[in-house]
Write a protein that holds these residues in place. Structure first.
Motif: not given
Ligand code: MG
Ligand code: ADP
Lengths: 347, 344
Positions: A70-72, A191-194
């Protein structure tokens, strides 16, 4: 509902971590799996053949377990990570061909980001953090102060501008993070796992804040989470990622109703549908034949509709947002949406 | 007859070695052997290591180790003039700065100099306790008539530490940005830190005349620059990568990132490096008094040379209290920086 424009689009995106990604890519295209690739070439297959359209004014939620990429994926949208192959289109333009200056303009003006660990500047005040995007564009403090204060007030941090981040709780720090993203006035928010680092109650607050802001601002939001409840609560469009590949995407209700494979079935099995499904994902354009019994908001969940109907099956409601009718919902469709379906039980 | 004769004979290198020229000066070992009357027929216990000297005895084409040191010396002397042409003008400002600082700090009357130093202390540390302590130290040194030498020592430290920071911080920043540069510079820094300071005094003495202040200036800087370089590099590398990512995500340029994020966040580490640099220049200033650096070190040296115990001890004590004062002041400023950005 009106057809919305595609704002951000990912086409055949591959990302391979390792010494020789090109060589590994050829093997992946010949059908090698992530595990085999890691075993035989010690390259990590981060993303494979991702295709996602993110529509203007919608919240696209990308969900998957930890390590699913996901972050990638989200970091490809503002090119914090460069892809091995594929295209990233913003407003129809392939940003992979852009030079540094163009990318900087994109990041400063049209794409802001909120991080899991807040990533505020610890040596700057809350106000200066909120104005970071504007300061980066070269504005002096007195020129961005008003903007920054306005957004701090909007996210519930009235009068906290002179504090330093470490003086605030995690929830409040993330409010600063959101104010910082909003103050940049960008139309796309990543929004990354905000909310993942926050306590459950605060997380709910923040989710509500985000939905409230979204009703007002209609940004294009790409939201990452590993929490299905959160994904279902926020998503207009839900993308489920597993081992770097998309297993299913579509409207959340669609996915709940028709899980495409056992992996997703397992995911959705324990969900309280009445609480997670919202009016906006069940409502229709069709006006009901009978009387309309009341008004509801698109972000209300089905549980509250059932409570409003007091258990009666023949009720229907008008869905209103910002004073305008955006659709209708009747109890029949509510109840239908509550029944889980299995892949193998489909007709 | 030397031990390794047979070795060269069996290899057939006798011709290459040339004939035994008995006219060559005898080695010390030969002389000793002669005088003790023992024969060259050594027992196994005395079997010599095949060193340059031992091999030279058997084969005169092989140089003695004395030639090695001699060669180094002539080599250095050979490039000395060329080196001077480059280094002299480069380091001239250092001489100039040292001379002027020494002049300013010793010529300003004490009733002006001490308040000035106290104001600087206040500006750096913002702590009355530290200002009081520094006042006490300066007054104490002046009271025992060590005011002037203490000012000389301080002048040298101020100039050298300032130049260390001026050069060391940019070098540290460059190191933090390039792994390759870090790989090259780390052994150099290790060497500078482990070499006994006397060792790099030697070539410096050949390079400059002993009357020039830059001689000890360079020695102090070489010795004291290491910590500020190391800790700047480390400090920048240790900046939270999440924060750097945020800076990138909001479109900061490299220099916005460096001056707005990396340096401010590395500042506690950089200041710790400055503190160590100052302490090390103080240590070196004493050694450098052997090459004419003025100050308390001269008195320490006098104590050693003339066995004047009292002179040496008082001067030594003076160095200790100066060290504590400098340490307190820099630590106070470090604490101030830390307080404004704790918990990261
Ligand atoms: Mg991540
Ligand atoms: N720089 C990298 N080098 C090698 N592998 C990486 C790198 N970044 C991420 N990965 C791998 O890619 C996969 C996806 O990581 P990530 O996108 O962080 O997952 P998520 O955010 O969904 O938890 C993981 O298997 C991770 O080990």
């Amino acid at each position: 509902m009106t057809k919305k424009n595609v704002k951000v689009s990912i086409r055949h995106l591959y990302k391979i971590f390792g010494a020789d990604p090109e060589g590994a890519l050829a093997k992946v295209r010949e059908g090698m799996t992530k595990a085999e690739l890691l075993d035989q070439t010690s390259h990590v297959l981060g993303l494979q053949d991702i295709n996602v359209d993110m529509k203007e004014g919608e919240i696209t939620v990308i969900m998957g377990l930890s390590g699913s990429g996901k972050s990638t994926l989200i970091r490809h949208l503002n090119r914090l990570i460069e892809p091995t192959a594929g295209e990233v289109l913003v407003n129809g333009e392939d940003i992979l061909s852009w030079n540094d200056a163009q990318m900087r303009t994109l990041r400063r003006e049209s794409m802001s980001m909120v991080f899991q660990n807040f990533a505020l500047l610890p040596h700057r005040t809350v106000l200066e953090n909120a104005g970071m995007a504007l300061a980066t564009r070269g504005k002096a403090r007195r020129d961005y102060e008003d903007q920054a204060n306005k957004w701090l007030d909007r996210v519930g941090l009235v009068g906290q501008g002179e504090q330093y981040p470490h003086q605030l709780s995690g929830g409040m720090q993330q409010r600063v993070g959101i104010a910082r993203a909003l103050a940049s006035n960008s139309d796309i928010m990543l929004m990354d796992e905000a909310f993942s680092a926050l306590d459950p109650l605060i997380r709910t607050d923040m989710q509500n804040l985000l939905l409230e802001l979204q009703d007002e601002l209609q940004k294009t939001i790409i939201f990452i989470t590993h929490d299905l409840d959160e994904a279902l609560k926020l998503a207009d469009h839900l993308v489920i990622l597993k081992d770097g590949a998309v297993v299913q995407q579509g409207q959340p209700q669609e996915i709940l109703l028709n899980p495409a494979d056992p992996y997703i079935e397992e995911f959705v099995a324990d969900i309280n549908r009445a609480r997670v499904l919202r009016v906006r994902s069940v409502m229709t354009d069709r006006e009901p034949d009978g009387l309309v019994d009341g008004e509801v908001a698109p972000s209300d969940n089905l549980e509250s509709i059932i409570a409003l109907a007091e258990g009666n099956m023949d009720r229907a409601f008008r869905v209103k947002s910002n004073g305008e009718t955006s659709g209708y919902i009747d109890m029949k469709s509510v109840v239908e949406a509550l029944v889980p379906r299995r892949v193998d039980a489909q007709d | 007859m030397a031990t390794y004769d047979g070795f060269f004979d069996t290899l057939g290198l006798r011709d290459w070695c040339g004939t035994q020229d008995s006219g060559a000066p005898m080695s010390m070992a030969d002389l000793l052997a002669k005088s003790s009357g023992a024969d060259a027929d050594t027992s196994l216990r005395d079997f010599p290591f095949p060193s340059l000297d031992a091999l030279h005895e058997a084969c005169s084409a092989i140089p003695q180790s004395r030639d090695l040191t001699l060669g180094l010396e002539t080599g250095f002397l050979g490039i000395r003039d060329a080196l001077r042409v480059v280094v002299d003008p480069l380091t001239q400002p250092l001489s100039w700065a040292l001379e002027n600082m020494l002049w300013v700090m010793t010529e300003t009357p004490w009733w002006a100099m001490i308040p000035i130093l106290l104001v600087i202390t206040w500006m750096v540390g913002r702590s009355w306790k530290v200002v009081g302590f520094v006042a006490l130290v300066l007054a104490g040194l002046a009271f025992v008539d060590h005011y002037e030498v203490a000012m000389q020592t301080l002048a040298i430290i101020f100039v050298c530490a300032f130049i260390c920071v001026l050069l060391g911080v940019p070098i540290g920043i460059a190191m933090s940005r390039s792994d390759r540069l870090q790989g090259v510079l780390t052994p150099v820094l290790d060497m500078l830190q482990t070499l006994p300071p006397f060792v790099y005094l030697i070539p410096l003495i050949f390079l400059f005349s002993v009357t020039e202040p830059k001689l000890y200036g360079i020695a102090v800087i070489l010795y004291a620059i290491v910590p500020v370089v190391r800790l700047t590099n480390l400090g920048i590398r240790l900046v939270n990568p999440d924060v750097i990512e945020a800076a990138d995500a909001f479109g900061m340029t490299k220099s916005q990132k460096l001056f707005g994020v990396q340096i401010p966040l590395a500042l506690p580490n950089i200041m710790a490096g400055v503190n160590q640099t100052i302490m090390m220049s103080l240590a070196m200033v004493v050694i450098a008094s052997m090459v004419s650096a003025p100050g308390l070190g001269i008195l320490v040296l006098r104590g050693i040379r003339n066995l004047e115990l009292g002179v040496g001890l008082i001067a030594g004590l003076g160095i200790v209290v100066l060290a504590i004062a400098l340490d307190r002041v820099t630590k106070a400023s470090l604490a101030r920086i830390d307080a404004s950005q704790t918990s990261r």
